[in-house]
Design a protein around this motif. Structure first.
Motif, PDB file in Angstrom:
ATOM      1  N   ILE A 710      14.085 -74.513 -52.346  1.00  0.00           N
ATOM      2  CA  ILE A 710      12.712 -74.255 -52.769  1.00  0.00           C
ATOM      3  C   ILE A 710      12.249 -72.983 -52.071  1.00  0.00           C
ATOM      4  O   ILE A 710      12.292 -72.900 -50.838  1.00  0.00           O
ATOM      5  N   VAL A 711      11.872 -71.990 -52.888  1.00  0.00           N
ATOM      6  CA  VAL A 711      11.482 -70.711 -52.311  1.00  0.00           C
ATOM      7  C   VAL A 711       9.985 -70.493 -52.527  1.00  0.00           C
ATOM      8  O   VAL A 711       9.472 -70.743 -53.609  1.00  0.00           O
ATOM      9  N   VAL A 712       9.297 -70.077 -51.482  1.00  0.00           N
ATOM     10  CA  VAL A 712       7.896 -69.668 -51.593  1.00  0.00           C
ATOM     11  C   VAL A 712       7.840 -68.211 -51.163  1.00  0.00           C
ATOM     12  O   VAL A 712       8.283 -67.876 -50.060  1.00  0.00           O
ATOM     13  N   ALA A 713       7.382 -67.349 -52.047  1.00  0.00           N
ATOM     14  CA  ALA A 713       7.346 -65.919 -51.756  1.00  0.00           C
ATOM     15  C   ALA A 713       5.905 -65.434 -51.780  1.00  0.00           C
ATOM     16  O   ALA A 713       5.147 -65.769 -52.686  1.00  0.00           O
ATOM     17  N   VAL A 714       5.515 -64.686 -50.761  1.00  0.00           N
ATOM     18  CA  VAL A 714       4.172 -64.091 -50.707  1.00  0.00           C
ATOM     19  C   VAL A 714       4.369 -62.593 -50.842  1.00  0.00           C
ATOM     20  O   VAL A 714       4.929 -61.942 -49.952  1.00  0.00           O
ATOM     21  N   LYS A 715       3.950 -62.067 -51.987  1.00  0.00           N
ATOM     22  CA  LYS A 715       4.209 -60.659 -52.285  1.00  0.00           C
ATOM     23  C   LYS A 715       2.891 -59.894 -52.215  1.00  0.00           C
ATOM     24  O   LYS A 715       1.915 -60.279 -52.860  1.00  0.00           O
ATOM     25  N   ASP A 716       2.857 -58.863 -51.407  1.00  0.00           N
ATOM     26  CA  ASP A 716       1.618 -58.097 -51.297  1.00  0.00           C
ATOM     27  C   ASP A 716       1.827 -56.704 -51.858  1.00  0.00           C
ATOM     28  O   ASP A 716       2.945 -56.279 -52.116  1.00  0.00           O
ATOM     29  N   SER A 717       0.713 -56.007 -52.058  1.00  0.00           N
ATOM     30  CA  SER A 717       0.804 -54.627 -52.562  1.00  0.00           C
ATOM     31  C   SER A 717       0.394 -53.684 -51.442  1.00  0.00           C
ATOM     32  O   SER A 717      -0.244 -52.681 -51.665  1.00  0.00           O
ATOM     33  N   GLY A 718       0.740 -54.072 -50.217  1.00  0.00           N
ATOM     34  CA  GLY A 718       0.307 -53.311 -49.053  1.00  0.00           C
ATOM     35  C   GLY A 718       1.205 -52.137 -48.734  1.00  0.00           C
ATOM     36  O   GLY A 718       1.845 -51.562 -49.609  1.00  0.00           O
ATOM     37  N   VAL A 719       1.243 -51.838 -47.444  1.00  0.00           N
ATOM     38  CA  VAL A 719       1.938 -50.626 -47.016  1.00  0.00           C
ATOM     39  C   VAL A 719       3.439 -50.820 -46.902  1.00  0.00           C
ATOM     40  O   VAL A 719       4.181 -49.866 -46.729  1.00  0.00           O
ATOM     41  N   GLY A 720       3.885 -52.061 -46.998  1.00  0.00           N
ATOM     42  CA  GLY A 720       5.323 -52.296 -46.875  1.00  0.00           C
ATOM     43  C   GLY A 720       5.753 -52.321 -45.410  1.00  0.00           C
ATOM     44  O   GLY A 720       4.948 -52.100 -44.509  1.00  0.00           O
ATOM     45  N   ILE A 721       7.044 -52.587 -45.208  1.00  0.00           N
ATOM     46  CA  ILE A 721       7.566 -52.716 -43.840  1.00  0.00           C
ATOM     47  C   ILE A 721       8.241 -51.404 -43.456  1.00  0.00           C
ATOM     48  O   ILE A 721       9.193 -50.995 -44.119  1.00  0.00           O
ATOM     49  N   PRO A 722       7.747 -50.751 -42.423  1.00  0.00           N
ATOM     50  CA  PRO A 722       8.431 -49.524 -41.989  1.00  0.00           C
ATOM     51  C   PRO A 722       9.844 -49.868 -41.522  1.00  0.00           C
ATOM     52  O   PRO A 722      10.051 -50.921 -40.896  1.00  0.00           O
ATOM     53  N   ALA A 723      10.761 -48.957 -41.843  1.00  0.00           N
ATOM     54  CA  ALA A 723      12.172 -49.240 -41.535  1.00  0.00           C
ATOM     55  C   ALA A 723      12.375 -49.508 -40.046  1.00  0.00           C
ATOM     56  O   ALA A 723      13.180 -50.353 -39.671  1.00  0.00           O
TER      57      ALA A 723
END
Lengths: 793, 211
Positions: A710-723
C-alpha cells in the motif's frame, strides 16, 4: 786341573777380575800393617807375592799385571823408607826390584799355564762332538729302515684300496692317450646303465647330453694336444634317462719322459649342488633386492629415520634425515655429537632431558621438538625413539623416527588461538555454543554456555539440566523444538526465557542446525545468545522512540496549532452565534420556531464537529504505546486532511486527493501513521511556500503497487529536493527549515520501517516539486511474515 | 421579509456552519444578510447602493481577509469591514484597524459586540453614503460654474480680497465682484464660510498665497 776346579770362572765379568786385582794389594797392605803394628813383626814381602799369585790364578795375566803395578806402588808407599811416601831411598831399590821381578815372573807363569789349559779343553770338546754325530747317524739309519718297511706295507694296502675306491668313487674312467675309453668303474656302469663292452674303445660321450657334446669334444681335442688336465661341468645321462649335471675332472698320467700314457677321469653328480646353488643365488638375489628395497624405502619415506647404539651414539641416518639436516652420514654418526646442532636452542635442554630419561628407563620417547633444516629454519618434528631388545631384554638398538608436524603444529597453534579468540568473543557478546549428539544424547557446552545457564563447569550438561532452567511457560516450546530435532529438522531458530534460581529472567536467542559428520554421527550444533540486556535496551529504545515520536507530533501540531485552533473555534463560534440567535428569536413576541429549529440543529451539528476535531487532536497528543490495529489507509488520509484543511487553505495550497478504492487493509498504529502523513503534508506545504510563480498544489495519492504494497504518496509543487541534501534528508537533526529540529522525517522513517515498510523521496519528473511516499505491506502480505505476532483486531 | 430593507450585512466565511450561524444571528437582529463562501464571489456580486457592511473572516481560501481588505480599497469599494478571526493576534488587528476596519472580533464573539460593530458599520456607511450624496449635489452645482468662476473660487476661499483677485487674474475688481456673486448664487452658498466648507467637500484646495 785349575780349570776343572773353577769351571765357572769364565763367567765372571772382566771388571770383577780387575776389582780383585785392585783389592788384593790393598789387603796385603792391611795385613802387613797389621803385622807390624800388632805383633811388631817386620812386614814380609811374601804377603804381596801371595796376593799377586792369587790374582794371577784367579783372574789371569792382565789383572795380575795390574796387581803387580799396584803392589809395587803400595810397597814403595807403605813399607819402604821413607814410609808413606813414593820417594825411594836408594838402598831400598834392590828390594823393590827383586819384588818386581818375582812378581812379573809369576805373571808370565800364570799366562803360560792358561794357554795350555785352553788347548786341552778344545781337544776334549771336538772329541765329544764326533761321538754325538756317530750316534745320530745310527739312529737315522734305523728309522729309515722302519719307514721303508712301513711304505711297502702301505703300498700293498693302497693297491687293494684303489681297486675298492675305483669301483666305489662316483664315476671313474680311464682313457688312452687318444681319448678312447679303456676303463669305467662299477659306479659308472651302474649309473649309466651301460655295459662294459659297450664302452670299450669309444670316446667319452655316449651318455653325454647332446647339447654338451660339442663342448666336450672341443675340450678333449685341445687338451689331448697340450696334455694339460682339465675340468668340465657337463650333463650325463643316468640309467633312467635323466640328464644330470656332473663335474668331471680329467688328469693325464705322464711317463718319465713326460708323454701322456693315460687319462684318468672322475665325475661327481653336482645336480643337487647346482640346484641348491641356483636356489641360493636366487634367494641371495631376492635378499639383495629386498635389502635394496628396504634401503630405498628407508631413504625415501618422508620421515627422518636414525638408529642409535645403546650408549646413545647415533649409528645410522637415512637419506631423508641427511637431506633435511644437510649433514652427511659421516657427520651425523659417531660419539659425542652435539644435539644443539640439530634442534632449536630453546628445545635442546628439554629434548636432551627426555632422551636421557628414556634411555635410563628404556622407555619409548616421544617429544615434539623444533628441528633445524639445512637452510637454518626450524620446523616442528615429533621425535619417537623406541628400543630394540634382545631375547634377554637388553637394549641392542634404538630406532628413531622424526615426523614433520610443523603444519600440524601451526594448525594446532592456530586452533588454540582461534579457540581462545572464540572464548573471548563468546564472553564479549554473551554467546555460548552447544552441541547435542542425537545418538547418545550427550551435550557439549562452551564455558560461556555454562555461565549463561548458571551452572558450574563440573555439572554434566543434559536436556534435563536445560529444562531446569527454562522458564515454565517456555518449556512446551523447547519440547516442541526437541521433538522437531527428533523428526529431523535441519534448522532451529527460537527464543527462550530462562528462570534463574535468583528469580532473574534471561532472554535467550537460540540458533542451531543439524550437522552430519562423515562418520555418520549427527549432532545439533548451535549458539545461544543472552539477549536480556539487548532486550532491555531495546525496550528502553522503543520507549525513547515513542517519546520522541510523541514530542515530534506535539511539535508538528504546534506548527499547525493556529489551524487547529481555528478548526475548533469555528464550530464553537458557530454554536455561540447560533445560540445567541436562538435567544434573540425567543425574546420576540412570536418566536419563529422554524428558524429556532434550524439554528439548534446547527448547534448540534457544530457541537459534534468540534468534538470530532478535539478527539483527533487529543489522539495525536496522546502519549500512548504503539497499538497495531487493522484499518484502511484512506481513512487516516481523510482524517489528517480534515485536520489540515484549514492550514492548507491558509497557506493558499490546493489539496487534491486521489485515493484508490477497495484498498487492502493494513496493520499499524493509526496515530503514528497520521503523524507521518501530517509531517509529509506540512513539509510539502513548506516547500510550496517558497514558490511564487506557480499554483500551490498538493496531491495525496494512495494505491496498491505491483508488489501488493500500500503506497501513500504526497506530491507537492514546491521547490523540490536539492541534490546536495538528498542523502541527508532522513538523517536526524538535519533540517532545511530555520526553526526545524530536523527529527520529523527521521522519525517518520523509523515509524514506517517499524511497520515493515519504507519511506523515500524523489523529485518529480517533468514537473517541479518532490514526492514523498511510503509503502506498507498489506495485512494479507504481512500476515505470513509476522508469524506469531499478536494482532489487536 | 426580515430586516430593514435600507441596509444589508454581507458575510464572507468559507465555513458553512458559520455562515448559517451568522445568518440566524443577523436575522434575529432584524438585519438583512447576504452570505458568500469565497471573497471572489462577493467581489463578483452586484452591490446595492444602500447602507451595507461586510463581516469578513480573516482566514479564507485563496486570499486572506486582510489582503481582501486591500483589494476592496484599491477597487474603490468603501464598504466598512468587521473582521472575525479564529485566533486573532495584535499585529493582525492593528493592521486591520489601520486599514479602516470597524472592528476586529475573535470567534466566538458576543452577539452584542457583533451587533454593535455591525450597527456602527452600517451607520458609518449610511453617513458616508449621505456625504457622498451631498458631494454629488455640490459637484452638480460646481459643474454649472463657468471657467472664470471656477478660477475665482479657490482664490475666494483662500481669503483674498476682490482687489487681490483682480490683480492676480489681471481683470478688473468689478468683474471679480460679479464672478464672486455669481459663484455664491450658483453654489447656493449662504456665506463665505459655507462656500469654504463646500469647496472642502469637493476637494478644492485653497490657492497658495505665496505663489
Amino acid at each position: 786341573m785349575l780349570t776343572s776346579a773353577f769351571p765357572s770362572r769364565l763367567k765372571w765379568p772382566v771388571i770383577l777380575d780387575y776389582g780383585i786385582a785392585c783389592a788384593t794389594p790393598a789387603l796385603a797392605v792391611v795385613l802387613d800393617v797389621s803385622f807390624s803394628r800388632l805383633w811388631g813383626i817386620d812386614p814380609p814381602a811374601s804377603v804381596f807375592l801371595c796376593g799377586i799369585l792369587i790374582v794371577a790364578w784367579v783372574s789371569g795375566p792382565g789383572p795380575a799385571l795390574l796387581a803387580t803395578a799396584l803392589t809395587v806402588l803400595a810397597f814403595d808407599y807403605f813399607l819402604m823408607q821413607p814410609i808413606y811416601s813414593f820417594s825411594l831411598e836408594f838402598k831400598e831399590f834392590p828390594r823393590l826390584a827383586l819384588l818386581t821381578i818375582v812378581a812379573l815372573f809369576m805373571v808370565s807363569l800364570s799366562a803360560a799355564q792358561r794357554r795350555a789349559t785352553a788347548l786341552l779343553r778344545r781337544a776334549r770338546d771336538e772329541q765329544r762332538e764326533m761321538v754325538q754325530e756317530l750316534r745320530k747317524l745310527n739312529e737315522a739309519l734305523r728309522v729309515e729302515n722302519t719307514e721303508r718297511r712301513r711304505a711297502d706295507e702301505k703300498m700293498r694296502r693302497t693297491e687293494q684300496e684303489f681297486r675298492l675306491i675305483a669301483d666305489n668313487i662316483p664315476v671313474l674312467a680311464s682313457c688312452r692317450p687318444d681319448g678312447t675309453v679303456d676303463f669305467r668303474n662299477k659306479t659308472w656302469r651302474d649309473y649309466s646303465g651301460l655295459s662294459r663292452d659297450n664302452l670299450e674303445g669309444r670316446r667319452w660321450g655316449s651318455s653325454t647330453h647332446p647339447d654338451d657334446l660339442p663342448l666336450v669334444e672341443r675340450e678333449w681335442r685341445s687338451h689331448i694336444a697340450t696334455g694339460e688336465p682339465f675340468e668340465l661341468e657337463q650333463r650325463v645321462r643316468r640309467a633312467d634317462g635323466e640328464y644330470r649335471w656332473h663335474w668331471v675332472r680329467r688328469v693325464p698320467l705322464h711317463d718319465d719322459s713326460g708323454n701322456v700314457i693315460k687319462w684318468y677321469g672322475v665325475g661327481f653328480d653336482i645336480e643337487d649342488r647346482r640346484l641348491a646353488e641356483e636356489a641360493q643365488r636366487r634367494s641371495e638375489a631376492a635378499l639383495c633386492e629386498a635389502r635394496r628395497e628396504l634401503q630405498l624405502t628407508i631413504d625415501s619415506i618422508p620421515v627422518m629415520v636414525s638408529t642409535f647404539d645403546p650408549d646413545g651414539t647415533r649409528s645410522f641416518v637415512n637419506q631423508q634425515w641427511q637431506n633435511y639436516t644437510g649433514h652427511t652420514q659421516q657427520e651425523a654418526t659417531g660419539k659425542g655429537l652435539d644435539t644443539s646442532l640439530y634442534y632449536h636452542p630453546d628445545d635442546v635442554q628439554r629434548f636432551d632431558n627426555a632422551w636421557r630419561i628414556a634411555q635410563a628407563k628404556g622407555e619409548t620417547l616421544s617429544v615434539d621438538v623444533r628441528t633445524r633444516r639445512a637452510d637454518g629454519t626450524y620446523r616442528w618434528y615429533t621425535m619417537r625413539r623406541a628400543p630394540l631388545r634382545d631375547e634377554r631384554g637388553n637394549i641392542v638398538k634404538w630406532y628413531s623416527v622424526g615426523i614433520d608436524v610443523d603444519d600440524q603444529k601451526v594448525a594446532e597453534n592456530a586452533l588454540q588461538r582461534s579457540e581462545a579468540y572464540m572464548v573471548e568473543a563468546q564472553k564479549l557478546n554473551l554467546t555460548g555454543s552447544m552441541a547435542w549428539d542425537l545418538a547418545n544424547g550427550d551435550h557439549f557446552w562452551s564455558d560461556e554456555t555454562y555461565r549463561i545457564m548458571g551452572f558450574d563447569r563440573s555439572a554434566k550438561p543434559s536436556m534435563d539440566l536445560i529444562m531446569q532452567r527454562i522458564h515454565p511457560d517456555d518449556r512446551a516450546q523447547l519440547q516442541h523444538e526437541v521433538d522437531r530435532a527428533a523428526q529431523g529438522a535441519q534448522i532451529h531458530d527460537f527464543e527462550q526465557r530462562l528462570l534463574m534460581p535468583d528469580g532473574q529472567i534471561k532472554h535467550l536467542c537460540v540458533r542451531a542446525h543439524r550437522v552430519k559428520y562423515v562418520s555418520g554421527k549427527e549432532e545439533i550444533v548451535g549458539a545461544l545468545m543472552d539477549i536480556t540486556e539487548s532486550r532491555k535496551s531495546q525496550a528502553a529504545l522503543d520507549a525513547a522512540q515513542t517519546a520522541l515520536a510523541h514530542a515530534c507530533r506535539v511539535a508538528t501540531l504546534g506548527e499547525i496549532s493556529a489551524s487547529i485552533a481555528h478548526e475548533v473555534n469555528q464550530p464553537l463560534a458557530a454554536i455561540v452565534a447560533n445560540g445567541q440567535a436562538c435567544l434573540r428569536f425567543l425574546r420576540r413576541e412570536t418566536p419563529d420556531l422554524n428558524k429556532l429549529r434550524g439554528a439548534i440543529e446547527w448547534i448540534v451539528k457544530d457541537g459534534k464537529r468540534a468534538d470530532e476535531v478535539i478527539r483527533r487532536v487529543r489522539g495525536l497528543l496522546k502519549k500512548a504505546d504503539t497499538q497495531k490495529v487493522l484499518f484502511d489507509v484512506n481513512d487516516i488520509v481523510c482524517e489528517v486532511t480534515a485536520l489540515l484543511q484549514r492550514e492548507l487553505s491558509a497557506q493558499h495550497v490546493t489539496l487534491r486527493l486521489e485515493l484508490a478504492s477497495a484498498m487492502p487493509l493494513i496493520v499499524g498504529d493509526r496515530v503514528q501513521l497520521q503523524q507521518v502523513i501530517i509531517n509529509l503534508v506540512v513539509n510539502g506545504v513548506d516547500a510550496i511556500q517558497a514558490v511564487m510563480d506557480r499554483s500551490h498544489e498538493l496531491l495525496i495519492r494512495s494505491y496498491e503497487d505491483e508488489a501488493h504494497q500500500i503506497v501513500v504518496a504526497v506530491k507537492d509543487s514546491g521547490v523540490g529536493i536539492p541534490a546536495e541534501t538528498a542523502d541527508r534528508l532522513f538523517d536526524a537533526f538535519f533540517s532545511t527549515k530555520p526553526n526545524g529540529l530536523g527529527i520529523g522525517l527521521s522519525i517518520c522513517r523509523s515509524i514506517i520501517e517499524d511497520h515493515g515498510g519504507r519511506l523515500w523521496a524523489t523529485n518529480n519528473t517533468g514537473e517541479p516539486g518532490a514526492t514523498f511516499q511510503f509503502a506498507l505491506p498489506s495485512h494479507q502480505e504481512q500476515a505470513p511474515l509476522a508469524g506469531t505476532s499478536k494482532l489487536d483486531h | 421579509m426580515e430586516g430593514n430593507s435600507e441596509q444589508v450585512v454581507f458575510v464572507v466565511d468559507d465555513d458553512e456552519s458559520m455562515q448559517a450561524a451568522l445568518t440566524y444571528l443577523f436575522q434575529s437582529m432584524n438585519l438583512h444578510v447576504e452570505v458568500f463562501g469565497r471573497a471572489t464571489a462577493f467581489l463578483e456580486s452586484e452591490l446595492p447602493s444602500i447602507a451595507s457592511c461586510l463581516v469578513l473572516d480573516i482566514r479564507l481560501p485563496g486570499v486572506n481577509g486582510l489582503e481582501f481588505q486591500g483589494v476592496l480599497a484599491r477597487a474603490g469599494i468603501h464598504i466598512p469591514i468587521v473582521f472575525m478571526t479564529g485566533h486573532g493576534d495584535i499585529p493582525m488587528s492593528v493592521k486591520a484597524m489601520k486599514a479602516g476596519a470597524i472592528d476586529f472580533l475573535s470567534k466566538p464573539f458576543h452577539d452584542q459586540d457583533m451587533l454593535d460593530a455591525v450597527m456602527r458599520a452600517l451607520d458609518q456607511d449610511r453617513k458616508r453614503r449621505d456625504e457622498e450624496k451631498a458631494v454629488s449635489q455640490l459637484r452638480h452645482l460646481f459643474e454649472s460654474l463657468t471657467r472664470r468662476e471656477r478660477e475665482v473660487l479657490p482664490l475666494v476661499i483662500s481669503g483674498l480680497m476682490n482687489k487681490q483677485i483682480a490683480y492676480r487674474l489681471e481683470i478688473s475688481e468689478i468683474t471679480v465682484k460679479i464672478h464672486r456673486g455669481q459663484v455664491m448664487k450658483k453654489m447656493e452658498a449662504r456665506s463665505l464660510a459655507d462656500l469654504v466648507r463646500m469647496a472642502e467637500m469637493l476637494g478644492i484646495k485653497r490657492t497658495n498665497l505665496q505663489e
